[in-house]
Each structure stands twice: as structure tokens, then as C-alpha cells.
Scaffold this active site. Structure first.
Site, PDB file in Angstrom:
ATOM      1  N   GLU A 242      14.586  47.900  -2.387  1.00  0.00           N
ATOM      2  CA  GLU A 242      15.357  48.478  -1.672  1.00  0.00           C
ATOM      3  C   GLU A 242      17.002  48.149  -1.829  1.00  0.00           C
ATOM      4  O   GLU A 242      17.224  47.142  -1.925  1.00  0.00           O
ATOM      5  CB  GLU A 242      15.025  47.498  -0.033  1.00  0.00           C
ATOM      6  CG  GLU A 242      15.781  48.219   0.980  1.00  0.00           C
ATOM      7  CD  GLU A 242      15.302  47.540   2.285  1.00  0.00           C
ATOM      8  OE1 GLU A 242      14.462  46.487   2.390  1.00  0.00           O
ATOM      9  OE2 GLU A 242      16.034  47.847   3.174  1.00  0.00           O
TER      10      GLU A 242
ATOM     11  N   LYS B 200      18.146  37.964  -0.077  1.00  0.00           N
ATOM     12  CA  LYS B 200      19.294  38.685   0.091  1.00  0.00           C
ATOM     13  C   LYS B 200      20.134  38.565   1.284  1.00  0.00           C
ATOM     14  O   LYS B 200      21.480  38.748   1.134  1.00  0.00           O
ATOM     15  CB  LYS B 200      18.927  40.349  -0.050  1.00  0.00           C
ATOM     16  CG  LYS B 200      18.766  40.893  -1.653  1.00  0.00           C
ATOM     17  CD  LYS B 200      18.468  42.280  -1.257  1.00  0.00           C
ATOM     18  CE  LYS B 200      17.029  42.598  -1.285  1.00  0.00           C
ATOM     19  NZ  LYS B 200      16.573  44.077  -1.552  1.00  0.00           N
TER      20      LYS B 200
ATOM     21  N   ARG C 198       5.635  35.142  -4.369  1.00  0.00           N
ATOM     22  CA  ARG C 198       7.039  35.273  -4.499  1.00  0.00           C
ATOM     23  C   ARG C 198       7.842  34.065  -5.480  1.00  0.00           C
ATOM     24  O   ARG C 198       7.137  33.047  -5.031  1.00  0.00           O
ATOM     25  CB  ARG C 198       7.765  35.214  -3.094  1.00  0.00           C
ATOM     26  CG  ARG C 198       9.164  35.452  -2.991  1.00  0.00           C
ATOM     27  CD  ARG C 198       9.349  35.669  -1.497  1.00  0.00           C
ATOM     28  NE  ARG C 198       9.500  36.852  -1.025  1.00  0.00           N
ATOM     29  CZ  ARG C 198      10.193  37.983  -1.213  1.00  0.00           C
ATOM     30  NH1 ARG C 198      11.444  37.507  -1.585  1.00  0.00           N
ATOM     31  NH2 ARG C 198      10.117  39.163  -0.703  1.00  0.00           N
TER      32      ARG C 198
HETATM   33  P1  ATP Z   1      14.695  39.630  -0.386  1.00  0.00           P
HETATM   34  O1  ATP Z   1      13.768  38.729   0.504  1.00  0.00           O
HETATM   35  O2  ATP Z   1      15.530  39.021  -1.436  1.00  0.00           O
HETATM   36  O3  ATP Z   1      15.518  40.699   0.460  1.00  0.00           O
HETATM   37  P2  ATP Z   1      12.981  41.787  -0.992  1.00  0.00           P
HETATM   38  O4  ATP Z   1      11.605  41.583  -1.221  1.00  0.00           O
HETATM   39  O5  ATP Z   1      13.178  42.164   0.294  1.00  0.00           O
HETATM   40  O6  ATP Z   1      13.866  40.624  -1.273  1.00  0.00           O
HETATM   41  P3  ATP Z   1      13.085  44.266  -2.388  1.00  0.00           P
HETATM   42  O7  ATP Z   1      14.413  44.950  -2.686  1.00  0.00           O
HETATM   43  O8  ATP Z   1      12.382  44.801  -1.403  1.00  0.00           O
HETATM   44  O9  ATP Z   1      13.510  42.858  -1.662  1.00  0.00           O
HETATM   45  O10 ATP Z   1      12.358  43.808  -3.512  1.00  0.00           O
HETATM   46  C1  ATP Z   1      11.833  44.507  -4.792  1.00  0.00           C
HETATM   47  C2  ATP Z   1      10.851  44.114  -5.533  1.00  0.00           C
HETATM   48  O11 ATP Z   1      11.018  42.779  -6.041  1.00  0.00           O
HETATM   49  C3  ATP Z   1       9.568  43.819  -4.362  1.00  0.00           C
HETATM   50  O12 ATP Z   1       8.358  44.221  -5.272  1.00  0.00           O
HETATM   51  C4  ATP Z   1       9.455  42.489  -4.168  1.00  0.00           C
HETATM   52  O13 ATP Z   1       8.295  41.885  -3.866  1.00  0.00           O
HETATM   53  C5  ATP Z   1      10.060  41.836  -5.352  1.00  0.00           C
HETATM   54  N1  ATP Z   1      10.546  40.429  -5.201  1.00  0.00           N
HETATM   55  C6  ATP Z   1      11.610  40.342  -4.481  1.00  0.00           C
HETATM   56  N2  ATP Z   1      11.876  38.745  -4.194  1.00  0.00           N
HETATM   57  C7  ATP Z   1      11.250  38.226  -5.242  1.00  0.00           C
HETATM   58  C8  ATP Z   1      10.859  36.912  -5.546  1.00  0.00           C
HETATM   59  N3  ATP Z   1      11.696  35.898  -5.217  1.00  0.00           N
HETATM   60  N4  ATP Z   1      10.094  36.502  -6.603  1.00  0.00           N
HETATM   61  C9  ATP Z   1       9.283  37.760  -7.075  1.00  0.00           C
HETATM   62  N5  ATP Z   1       9.300  39.152  -6.724  1.00  0.00           N
HETATM   63  C10 ATP Z   1      10.360  39.092  -5.758  1.00  0.00           C
HETATM   64 MG    MG Z   2      11.829  44.337   1.021  1.00  0.00          MG
END
Ligand code: ATP
Ligand code: MG
Length: 561
Positions: free
Chosen positions: A36, A273, A263
Site C-alpha cells: 500500500e 508504518k 509477519r
Molecule cells: P505495516 O503494518 O507496516 O503498515 P502492511 O502490511 O500494512 O504493513 P503493506 O504495504 O500492505 O503494509 O504490505 C505489503 C506486503 O508486505 C503485504 O503482503 C504484507 O503482508 C507484507 N508485509 C508487511 N509487513 C511485513 C512483515 N513485518 N513481515 C513480512 N511481511 C510483511
Molecule cells: Mg496493509
């Protein structure tokens, strides 16, 4: 090959299992990384990038970079640009650059289809009322009073929502599934909400935006993604993902499959984020790419090689359960990679001057220094030696016991690539600080000169930098950003309470003159001091960031008991 040594991870097992079925072929494999664009990528994302693009490499399958841009209130072009730069820098190439927003028209058409089939309705209650009616995992939810609106009324309202005729929060589109489902997400989930927001790609065209659950699986289907890999918090969403696909799927086409992995969390940092944004906005750091940040852009400025991050992700693998990975594992891979690839130079971080009393005053000798014992192709360079030079303050003591193998009064050390010197006396200022060390040198002891004295062994070897040609250098020493291994896991404390107040120290140092020509972004090993990357070279002054310390130095300067 290295690849063959590792056993398959559970996602690879799922793919192998699918490949053994008649309806799945290697050619049909396709993956995506779906960020995102609401922030910069971090080390957790790096894991997911390496997983998806790693599968692409392994199976020679395309991997799309899909921007999940369904929430215009938080998303920006700046983040899109940084994400593309980061994925490329990590060393991966996407097959197609896609955006959920490219599918808004198609998603809207499918939503009207749902309404026409009696599978979706416009709910005109407040968000609070809708939430209150959801029920609990053990008690069924309550039907919305709008659940039985006629198809025509729903279509009319939905079209008005799209046309911007209603204010935010007045209506939503909900799927009509089951208010008593044991999966709370199946209790008539919201598919669209009204948002009068400017979108960084679609501008002001839309007044309604699809929810993640309606956009994600459908986007996977449009792109014909075979395996849609996401983190565990989406496990409960899988049933809804499948329900949404069921409503639109053409059986002759590939049906994407969602699978979840844990995760990744990392010690001494945070990877949310929202929290990273807070560190930036509240100025705990200098920006998203501050070298202390666990962001990919921060790690790049810190001098972490992309291959080290890839190898780290490969080494920690993927898991079915959440756990905390120690950041020292990443640092290990960074050191391994830098040790293999970067040249050695001499920089004295915390200098004190040495004068060789029996060395001619105006003489300068250019000595040969090997650039890397690990990689002979890096060649050698010339370094100037003269009567006055700097060594580290910590490398001299007036008196010390037998185990101190650095310089002490009456003792000898070898200067790297140069002579053996003996400390004779030292000069102090009125506060008792040592300002100059006076030494004599053995003129026959020059390294590599072929004399018997050049082979003479003394216990310690020190790095040094000739004084009159030294280049003034600012060095930024970074430490962990948090003092606690799990800063965001304390119920009674905020993660900001654990910010390390000493995470940045800036010092003035002296570097050998060969560094004058170095280009920003180049990494070096400062002998005995660690790995450093050149942040800036403005022709007058150099600025270095410390990437990581050395595990140990090449001379056993102090012996452990
Ligand atoms: P955040 O909690 O940091 O905002 P998010 O999952 O909302 O992370 P996205 O931009 O939606 O952020 O993530 C893109 C991809 O990266 C998704 O498939 C997500 O599952 C993966 N991802 C995000 N954080 C992690 C993590 N700590 N470990 C493994 N994969 C991750
Ligand atoms: Mg997300």
C-alpha cells in the site's frame, strides 16, 4: 547450487503440491508483491519481497508489483516512487507495474452485478450502528433495517454514491452474506465507502472507494495471480476472499489462491508504518531514510548491501508463527557481504598525534598497501608515510599490563604496511590529556622490504594516517534506535519511551588521502574500526556513515584470559 541445499519452505511445498495436480502448470505460476503506497518499505517488507520475487526466480514466473491504492486519504505518489526505487535497489525486476486503482471501473461493474443478483445492498446506517449490530463470535449479528432494499433502490443509491451525491459516512455498500457466520468478517462486510478524496492516480473521478477485501482478490484474479501470499492477519479474510472470487469467476480462468505466512518482527526496532511515520513526524529521526530507520531506504544510506538483505531474508526463511528475529543476524550478513567485496582503508576515528623523532622532517615515502586480503582483484594503492601521523587515542597507554598489545611507553608495535615503532615519551596538556606521543622507528623494518627486520614479529599492529596529508572527515556513528529488544511489546509503556538517546554520535576523524577521490555511496572497511559508507564528498570534507562494526580486528590486540 546453493538453492538445492535448502529444504523447501511450506509455501514451496504448497506450490509443489499444486504443480502435481493436473490443473496447475509451471507456466501458470504468477506472483505479486502488493504494497500500500502509504509509507516507505521496511525490513519486514523486504522479507515479503524476497519471498515473492524469490519464488518468481525459482519457478521462472512473472511477479507483479501491485500498488494497493484503495485508500486515497493516506496514499501518495512519493511513496509509489520510493517503493519502486527500493524494490529495484534490492535487485528485483517486476513483470508489470499494476495498481488496484486501474481496476476501479471493473470492480464497480462487478459490484453492480452483485447488487443485481441480490448479493449486495446499500446500508444507510452510521458506522457505529453497523459495528454494534455485528454481534460477537458467539452471538449472531442483527440484520440491518436496509438489508432488504429492492435491487432497483440499491442500484439507484449506489449510482448516486458513485456520482458524488451523498456525503461521507451516509451510506456504504455491503455484501449480503451471513449475519450468523462464525467468521465475523462474513457478516455482511463493507465493500465500498464514500470518500470525497483526491486520488493520486484517478484524481477526482471517484467518490466511492473499494475496501481491501473487495479489491485484493479481484485484482489477483484480473492479473491471474496463482498464489497470493499475505501475512497471517489475513487468514480469517481468506473465506471472504474466496466468496468474492466465487461471485465473479469464469471457470475457464485461473483461480488465485490466498495463503498466509507469519509477519516478521525484529529486535530493537519497530516495523509498523504508523510507528515509523511517528518517528519521522515527531523528529526522532531525520526522515524515512535516516540510517537508523529499519526502512529499505535507511538501510541503503547506512550502507547495507542489497545482497546481504536478500541473503538474510533467505536465511531466516518464512514461518507459520510470529517470532522476533534478532537484528544481529542481519548485521552478520551485512558484514559477510562487505568483508567479501569492499576495499580496506585507514581512517583514525579518535586521533592523537605521533612524532617519530628519528625520521627526517620533510621526507614523504609512498608505501604500497593491499586493498583487500579477500579479493586480490581489488589491487593495491599508495599511502604516504611521514614523520607525523595519527593513531587512535585508545591505542596508546603510558603504562599497561602484558596483555595490552598496542602502544605503551617502551613498547613496540608495527604500523600497518609500514615500520615498527617504539614509544619513548609523551606530552600532555595542563589537564593531563596526552597531546603527542614521541616515538623512534626501526628504519629496516618496513613491511615487504625483504630485510630480516621487515619480517620481525611484534604483538600488535596499528592503523595510522599521515598528518600533513590527512583528509578531515566527519563520521556518523549509529547505534540501535531503541534500547529495548521489543520496544512495542510493553503494555504499560509507549515504544517512544525506549528511543535510544545516544543512537547518533558525530565525530571528526582523519582519513588517508586516497579517499579524497571516493564517490558517495561507496563502502569501505576502515581497518580495525568497522564498515563505513561515504554519504557525501563535497571536495573539501568527507562524511561517512558507520554501517556496522567489525566482529573482530585483524590483530589480536588484547588477549582474553
Ligand atoms: P505495516 O503494518 O507496516 O503498515 P502492511 O502490511 O500494512 O504493513 P503493506 O504495504 O500492505 O503494509 O504490505 C505489503 C506486503 O508486505 C503485504 O503482503 C504484507 O503482508 C507484507 N508485509 C508487511 N509487513 C511485513 C512483515 N513485518 N513481515 C513480512 N511481511 C510483511
Ligand atoms: Mg496493509
Amino acid at each position: 547450487m546453493e538453492e538445492a541445499k535448502r529444504s523447501l519452505n511450506f509455501i514451496e511445498h504448497i506450490i509443489e503440491e499444486d504443480l502435481s495436480q493436473s490443473n496447475c502448470s509451471k507456466e501458470s505460476l504468477r506472483f505479486r508483491f502488493p504494497p500500500e503506497p502509504n509509507g516507505y518499505l521496511h525490513i519486514g517488507h523486504a522479507s515479503s519481497i524476497c519471498l515473492n520475487f524469490g519464488l518468481g526466480n525459482k519457478y521462472n514466473a512473472p511477479v507483479n508489483l501491485r500498488f494497493d491504492d484503495t485508500n486515497p486519504s493516506k496514499e501518495e505518489q512519493e511513496f509509489v516512487d520510493s517503493i519502486k526505487a527500493d524494490v529495484s535497489w534490492l535487485g528485483f525486476q517486476w513483470a508489470e507495474e499494476c495498481y488496484a486503482s486501474d481496476y476501479f471501473d471493473q470492480l464497480y461493474i462487478w459490484a453492480e452485478d452483485l447488487i443485481s443478483k441480490g448479493l449486495a445492498y446499500v446500508d444507510s446506517q452510521s458506522a457505529d450502528d453497523i459495528a454494534a449490530q455485528k454481534g460477537t463470535p458467539t452471538t449472531a449479528g442483527i440484520f440491518s433495517p436496509f438489508r432488504d432494499r429492492s435491487i432497483q433502490e440499491n442500484l439507484d443509491l449506489f449510482r448516486e454514491m458513485k456520482a458524488g451525491k451523498h456525503t461521507e459516512g451516509t451510506h456504504v455498500l455491503r455484501a449480503k452474506i451471513e449475519m450468523s457466520s462464525s467468521n465475523m468478517l462474513m457478516r455482511d462486510p463493507i465493500l465500498y465507502r464514500i470518500m470525497h478524496k483526491h486520488h493520486h492516480r484517478t484524481g477526482d473521478k471517484w467518490s466511492i472507494y473499494p475496501m481491501y477485501d473487495w479489491a485484493h482478490g479481484q485484482s489477483d484474479y484480473i492479473e491471474q495471480i496463482s498464489h497470493s501470499l499475505c501475512t497471517l492477519e489475513f487468514a480469517m479474510h481468506r473465506e471472504l476472499y474466496d466468496w468474492c472470487l466465487d461471485q465473479i469467476i469464469d471457470p475457464s480462468k485461473l483461480r488465485p489462491k490466498q495463503r498466509e505466512f507469519a509477519r516478521r518482527n525484529f529486535s530493537h526496532t519497530v516495523v509498523s508504518k504508523r510507528k515509523l511515520l511517528q518517528l519521522v513526524n515527531e523528529k526522532y529521526v531525520d526522515g524515512w531514510d535516516d540510517p537508523r530507520m529499519p526502512t529499505i531506504s535507511g538501510m541503503r544510506r547506512r550502507g547495507y548491501p542489497p545482497l546481504a538483505i536478500q541473503k538474510f531474508a533467505e536465511a531466516i526463511g518464512i514461518a507459520k508463527r510470529e517470532n522476533v528475529v534478532d537484528l544481529s543476524v542481519l548485521e552478520y550478513h551485512v558484514r559477510e557481504e562487505l568483508n567479501r567485496t569492499v576495499p580496506r582503508v585507514m581512517v583514525v576515528l579518535d586521533p592523537v598525534k605521533v612524532v617519530i623523532t628519528n625520521y627526517p622532517e620533510d621526507k614523504v615515502e609512498w608505501l604500497e598497501a593491499e586493498n583487500s586480503p579477500e579479493d586480490p582483484t581489488l589491487g593495491s594503492r599508495s599511502i604516504p608515510f611521514s614523520r607525523e601521523f595519527y593513531i587512535e587515542k585508545a591505542d596508546f597507554k603510558e603504562e599497561a599490563n602484558r596483555k595490552f598489545f598496542r602502544l605503551k611507553l617502551g613498547g613496540e608495535v608495527r604500523l600497518k604496511n609500514a615500520y615498527i615503532i617504539k614509544a619513548e615519551s609523551c606530552i600532555k596538556d595542563e589537564d593531563g590529556n596526552i597531546t603527542e606521543i614521541h616515538c623512534t622507528y626501526d628504519p629496516k623494518s618496513l613491511s615487504g622490504s625483504g630485510t630480516p627486520e621487515s619480517e620481525r614479529k611484534v604483538k600488535g599492529t596499528l592503523h595510522w594516517v599521515a598528518a600533513n596529508t590527512a583528509v578531515e572527515t566527519e563520521v556518523r556513528l549509529y547505534d540501535r534506535l531503541f534500547t529495548d529488544p521489543t520496544p512495542d511489546a510493553h503494555k504499560d509503556k509507549d515504544f517512544l519511551d525506549f528511543v535510544n538517546p545516544n543512537s547518533l554520535e558525530i565525530i571528526k576523524s582523519y582519513a588517508e588521502p586516497s579517499l579524497k577521490e571516493a564517490k558517495a555511496g561507496t563502502s569501505f572497511q576502515f581497518q580495525r574500526m568497522g564498515y563505513f559508507v561515504l554519504e557525501e564528498n563535497n571536495g573539501k570534507q568527507l562524511i561517512f556513515n558507520r554501517t556496522v562494526g567489525l566482529r573482530d580486528s585483524w590483530a589480536k590486540l588484547e588477549q582474553k584470559e
